[in-house]
Write a protein that holds these residues in place. Sequence first.
Motif, PDB file in Angstrom:
ATOM      1  N   PHE A  41       1.032  -1.507  -0.099  1.00  0.00           N
ATOM      2  CA  PHE A  41       0.147   0.083  -0.193  1.00  0.00           C
ATOM      3  C   PHE A  41       0.700   0.995   0.202  1.00  0.00           C
ATOM      4  CE2 PHE A  41      -2.888  -3.444   2.101  1.00  0.00           C
ATOM      5  CZ  PHE A  41      -3.466  -3.232   1.956  1.00  0.00           C
ATOM      6  N   HIS A  42       0.583   2.181  -1.315  1.00  0.00           N
ATOM      7  CA  HIS A  42       0.997   3.987  -0.923  1.00  0.00           C
ATOM      8  C   HIS A  42       0.087   4.238  -0.064  1.00  0.00           C
ATOM      9  CE1 HIS A  42       2.951   7.517  -2.375  1.00  0.00           C
ATOM     10  NE2 HIS A  42       3.639   6.995  -1.215  1.00  0.00           N
ATOM     11  N   CYS A  43       0.597   4.759   1.282  1.00  0.00           N
ATOM     12  CA  CYS A  43      -0.304   5.499   1.933  1.00  0.00           C
ATOM     13  C   CYS A  43      -0.303   7.182   1.933  1.00  0.00           C
ATOM     14  CB  CYS A  43      -0.025   5.183   3.927  1.00  0.00           C
ATOM     15  SG  CYS A  43       0.195   3.225   4.317  1.00  0.00           S
ATOM     16  N   GLY A  44       0.813   7.122   1.381  1.00  0.00           N
ATOM     17  CA  GLY A  44       1.438   8.948   1.724  1.00  0.00           C
ATOM     18  C   GLY A  44       2.492   9.473   1.555  1.00  0.00           C
ATOM     19  N   GLU A  45       2.119  10.535   2.232  1.00  0.00           N
ATOM     20  CA  GLU A  45       4.288  11.071   1.818  1.00  0.00           C
ATOM     21  C   GLU A  45       4.647  10.460   3.284  1.00  0.00           C
ATOM     22  OE1 GLU A  45       2.659  15.188   4.430  1.00  0.00           O
ATOM     23  OE2 GLU A  45       2.585  15.073   2.620  1.00  0.00           O
ATOM     24  N   THR A  46       5.535  10.760   3.421  1.00  0.00           N
ATOM     25  CA  THR A  46       7.179  10.140   4.189  1.00  0.00           C
ATOM     26  C   THR A  46       5.883   9.662   5.933  1.00  0.00           C
ATOM     27  OG1 THR A  46       8.985  11.187   3.332  1.00  0.00           O
ATOM     28  CG2 THR A  46       9.032  10.428   5.879  1.00  0.00           C
ATOM     29  N   ALA A  47       6.285   9.133   6.751  1.00  0.00           N
ATOM     30  CA  ALA A  47       5.370   8.837   8.037  1.00  0.00           C
ATOM     31  C   ALA A  47       4.479   8.379   8.057  1.00  0.00           C
ATOM     32  CB  ALA A  47       6.485   9.874   8.784  1.00  0.00           C
TER      33      ALA A  47
END
Length: 297
Positions: free
Chosen positions: A160-166
């Motif tokens: 899954f790509h959850c969004g930006e860093t962290a």
Amino acid sequence: EPQTIGFIGLGNMGGPMAKNLLTNGHKLLVNDVVSASVKELQNEGADVGDNPADIASKTSVIITMLPSSPNVSEVYLGKNGIIEAVQEGSLLIDSSTINPEVAKEVASKAEEKGATYLDAPVSGGVIASQNGTLSFLVGGSKTGFERAKPILECMGQNIFHCGETATGQAVKICNNLLLAISMIGTSEAMNLGQNLGLDPKLLAEVISKSTGRCWSSDLYNPCPGVLENVPSSNNYQGGFGTALMTKDLGLAQEAATGTKSATPLGSVAHQIYRIMCNRGYGHLDFSSAYKFIKEDE
Ligand code: NAD
């Protein structure tokens, strides 16, 4: 296409993950502070790096799977750490569950060196790690994610790509908050059922087709003998250490404080696992919550 991948942290999760990279045809350069774990991977065909900096100077893709934030800071930012020797254009993937603020700090140091850092904590436990069916919760740039995806697919099923860093860490912390609570709840229900004279296997089977069903009851039941191949049927050895779960609940409480989110059950769960650690359960799998409740009777 096959490449040489650096892998640092060969514990309960990292060991099997590294083996799956070998199985998929990649070459490995590995490191761990425990020499027995390094030896095991060496026997499977991996090469050994002296330290994180050595690995960073020889490979352009590195995966880390370490216990907690201080270990990640040390391995990336410390003496003989990755950042010291990282090559421009390298891809750094940290699959440890850590404080999102530490993930941001390491990401910015990597960026200064022209490298890409992704936080990519995992969900699924040791069995999913062995079977290559982990979920990866990835935070960072879309291009970094696309580059990492085929590599992560050697170790996981859902990437899954959850969004930006962290953001990967943020998702992971929420998941484990829920998991920690559900494991205690399952333990209470299984114990009560037995005290009422029920067969634990029957109880687990009914719950698995009823509304109390959850991963902790269904696939990782904490009551010994209900399921094979889970830590509860092996004296709570291996698996996901209570100390690590306590760490994750601490991260959840910090995050909740920072955002003024109410997490009353998370707070109680944190304290229960903390008491377990203080009573010598820290190295046992977190499903030993069941044993803890029983011993308290
Ligand atoms: P583990 O303690 O079994 O393994 C960690 C490994 O890192 C150990 O082999 C240790 O020797 C090594 N290490 C520590 N410091 C090091 C250093 N400075 N240099 C090199 N190696 C070092 O832990 P684990 O169960 O594999 O978990 C790893 C991470 O994954 C944790 O953040 C945990 O919260 C998370 N996690 C675990 C599970 C699980 O079911 N075990 C599931 C999901 C996520």
